[in-house]
Design a protein around this motif. Sequence first.
Motif, mmCIF file in Angstrom:
data_model
loop_
_atom_site.group_PDB
_atom_site.id
_atom_site.type_symbol
_atom_site.label_atom_id
_atom_site.label_comp_id
_atom_site.label_asym_id
_atom_site.label_seq_id
_atom_site.Cartn_x
_atom_site.Cartn_y
_atom_site.Cartn_z
ATOM 1 N N SER A 161 40.823 -39.487 22.513
ATOM 2 C CA SER A 161 40.239 -38.149 22.570
ATOM 3 C C SER A 161 40.106 -37.550 21.168
ATOM 4 O O SER A 161 39.348 -36.611 20.957
ATOM 5 C CB SER A 161 41.090 -37.242 23.458
ATOM 6 N N ARG A 162 40.817 -38.107 20.207
ATOM 7 C CA ARG A 162 40.721 -37.580 18.835
ATOM 8 C C ARG A 162 39.646 -38.274 18.013
ATOM 9 O O ARG A 162 39.316 -37.831 16.922
ATOM 10 C CB ARG A 162 42.063 -37.751 18.110
ATOM 11 N N LEU A 163 39.109 -39.364 18.512
ATOM 12 C CA LEU A 163 38.150 -40.141 17.720
ATOM 13 C C LEU A 163 36.707 -39.704 17.941
ATOM 14 O O LEU A 163 35.794 -40.327 17.411
ATOM 15 C CB LEU A 163 38.269 -41.633 18.062
ATOM 16 N N SER A 164 36.512 -38.678 18.733
ATOM 17 C CA SER A 164 35.146 -38.295 19.079
ATOM 18 C C SER A 164 34.312 -37.964 17.846
ATOM 19 O O SER A 164 34.731 -37.171 17.009
ATOM 20 C CB SER A 164 35.172 -37.092 20.007
ATOM 21 N N PRO A 165 33.123 -38.569 17.718
ATOM 22 C CA PRO A 165 32.264 -38.246 16.589
ATOM 23 C C PRO A 165 31.488 -36.953 16.809
ATOM 24 O O PRO A 165 30.784 -36.490 15.938
ATOM 25 C CB PRO A 165 31.309 -39.444 16.528
ATOM 26 N N THR A 166 31.613 -36.366 17.988
ATOM 27 C CA THR A 166 30.867 -35.147 18.258
ATOM 28 C C THR A 166 31.608 -34.302 19.294
ATOM 29 O O THR A 166 31.905 -34.772 20.373
ATOM 30 C CB THR A 166 29.444 -35.485 18.747
ATOM 31 N N GLY A 167 31.937 -33.102 18.945
ATOM 32 C CA GLY A 167 32.588 -32.201 19.895
ATOM 33 C C GLY A 167 33.941 -32.692 20.361
ATOM 34 O O GLY A 167 34.418 -33.731 19.942
ATOM 35 N N SER A 168 34.575 -31.941 21.247
ATOM 36 C CA SER A 168 35.865 -32.389 21.751
ATOM 37 C C SER A 168 35.632 -33.294 22.951
ATOM 38 O O SER A 168 34.699 -33.105 23.711
ATOM 39 C CB SER A 168 36.732 -31.193 22.128
ATOM 40 N N SER A 169 36.504 -34.273 23.088
ATOM 41 C CA SER A 169 36.263 -35.323 24.066
ATOM 42 C C SER A 169 37.445 -35.448 25.012
ATOM 43 O O SER A 169 38.564 -35.072 24.685
ATOM 44 C CB SER A 169 36.058 -36.640 23.316
ATOM 45 N N SER A 170 37.179 -36.002 26.193
ATOM 46 C CA SER A 170 38.271 -36.374 27.084
ATOM 47 C C SER A 170 38.897 -37.651 26.538
ATOM 48 O O SER A 170 38.395 -38.224 25.574
ATOM 49 C CB SER A 170 37.720 -36.634 28.474
ATOM 50 N N TYR B 25 26.230 -43.129 16.833
ATOM 51 C CA TYR B 25 26.983 -42.273 15.929
ATOM 52 C C TYR B 25 27.433 -42.996 14.661
ATOM 53 O O TYR B 25 27.155 -42.563 13.567
ATOM 54 C CB TYR B 25 28.203 -41.686 16.635
ATOM 55 N N ARG C 141 26.307 -38.147 13.498
ATOM 56 C CA ARG C 141 27.603 -37.527 13.793
ATOM 57 C C ARG C 141 27.510 -36.046 13.561
ATOM 58 O O ARG C 141 27.101 -35.619 12.497
ATOM 59 C CB ARG C 141 28.666 -38.074 12.842
ATOM 60 N N THR C 142 27.961 -35.245 14.523
ATOM 61 C CA THR C 142 27.982 -33.803 14.273
ATOM 62 C C THR C 142 29.314 -33.403 13.665
ATOM 63 O O THR C 142 29.429 -32.389 13.004
ATOM 64 C CB THR C 142 27.758 -33.011 15.572
ATOM 65 N N LYS C 143 30.341 -34.212 13.914
ATOM 66 C CA LYS C 143 31.668 -33.935 13.373
ATOM 67 C C LYS C 143 31.975 -34.994 12.328
ATOM 68 O O LYS C 143 32.346 -36.095 12.653
ATOM 69 C CB LYS C 143 32.681 -34.018 14.517
ATOM 70 N N LEU D 193 40.269 -35.116 10.434
ATOM 71 C CA LEU D 193 40.927 -36.377 10.096
ATOM 72 C C LEU D 193 40.275 -36.939 8.848
ATOM 73 O O LEU D 193 39.066 -37.063 8.791
ATOM 74 C CB LEU D 193 40.735 -37.389 11.223
ATOM 75 N N THR E 164 34.456 -42.407 26.839
ATOM 76 C CA THR E 164 35.078 -41.138 27.201
ATOM 77 C C THR E 164 33.936 -40.201 27.588
ATOM 78 O O THR E 164 32.809 -40.647 27.755
ATOM 79 C CB THR E 164 35.858 -40.544 26.015
ATOM 80 N N SER E 165 34.214 -38.913 27.683
ATOM 81 C CA SER E 165 33.149 -37.992 28.090
ATOM 82 C C SER E 165 32.085 -37.812 27.006
ATOM 83 O O SER E 165 30.965 -37.440 27.307
ATOM 84 C CB SER E 165 33.747 -36.639 28.457
ATOM 85 N N THR E 166 32.415 -38.096 25.734
ATOM 86 C CA THR E 166 31.413 -37.823 24.692
ATOM 87 C C THR E 166 30.947 -39.042 23.895
ATOM 88 O O THR E 166 29.978 -38.946 23.163
ATOM 89 C CB THR E 166 31.951 -36.808 23.659
ATOM 90 N N TYR E 167 31.634 -40.149 23.973
ATOM 91 C CA TYR E 167 31.161 -41.302 23.217
ATOM 92 C C TYR E 167 31.574 -42.612 23.885
ATOM 93 O O TYR E 167 32.415 -42.617 24.788
ATOM 94 C CB TYR E 167 31.687 -41.278 21.766
ATOM 95 N N LEU F 150 30.034 -46.795 17.627
ATOM 96 C CA LEU F 150 30.199 -45.639 18.511
ATOM 97 C C LEU F 150 28.828 -45.097 18.878
ATOM 98 O O LEU F 150 28.000 -44.871 18.000
ATOM 99 C CB LEU F 150 31.013 -44.550 17.811
#
Lengths: 132, 213
Positions: A48-57, B4, B23-25, B100, B135-138, B154
């Motif tokens: 959940s911390r590796l998300s490249p965009t926004g917060s992730s599950s 990404y 990547r947005t983040k 990070l 996951t829900s986003t990637y 990713l």
Amino acid sequence: MAIFGLWVINKAGGLVYQRNFGDGLPTLTSNEYLVLAGTLHGIHAITSRLSPTGSSSGVQVIEGESFKMTIMLTPTGTKFVLLTSVTETTADVILQKVYEVYADAVMKNPFHTPEMPIRSDGFDRRITALLG
Amino acid sequence: MTIYSLYIYDRHCTCVYYHDWQRTKQARPATEGGILPAVSQSVSPHKHDSVTPYNPRNTLSSLSGVVIAVNEDHPNPQSNSRGPTPNPPSQSQQQPQSGLPFDEEAKLVYGVVISLRNMIRKLSGKDEQFVNYYTSTYKLHLYETMSGYKFVMLSDPNVDSLRFVLRQMYSGPFLEYVVRNPLVPMDSKQRGIDNEYFRTSVDRMVRGLSVFL
């Protein structure tokens, strides 16, 4: 379309229930299952911390070549993990039903200690009826 | 649907190449000594604005022939820097950062990939490969070569398996511009594999994918 196994992991990463179905995957020792469940718990937090965009599950589905693991996280932190064939499409629905059975047969059982291994014939029977 | 980022690790667990697209983040630049030189200019410890880094090995001018040289991460401070130097506060406002540093992130990605690979291997009881997770986003895709190089990509969670793309990346640009490039030291533990031709080629390949929007 086959179900290979079901794990229930408590909020601390301990394996409280583990059962195999069919013979699609080899049986490991209970110690090995405990280690794998702990690893999965850690991986879930990191993903959940590796998300490249926004917060992730955390991780939802992990795919290998011949099987996949579908992970459902409940609001209380308990994880239900279903091991199925890659082509299985109803894993989410099945996990939802397992959660219902868990709520009925485990959480409503006055003799069950929360976060401890599940030893309940009623739960076993209903899981067998659902997945067996 | 989009792509990404791409990480390449060698068999010594070190990140030797990094490339990101939409990547947005953004990851923060790595801490000093956290990553090898020549991994990616965008995340190396020192930000330089010079467009043409000074390369001591590059003795030929680019007009006189084709030079497939290794990019230097630390350009000579005396080289002309073009454009104004952005001050750090305004830069962080432009791009929301994940918090990070890149070296930490690269280690976490590697850790997850290795743990999952071992888990799949253990559960299957045979030499089965870990393919991807989402996951829900990637969604994270893995392709591991026989020599232990790991290609990790990713993408958006709705993308189908990109393993074949990673394989093509290995058999195409990687073999051509890294393995067959005498200026790229492989397995050196001293520096990454980043070079202009490989980066351009990977970029073209990814941007050409139907899932890259």
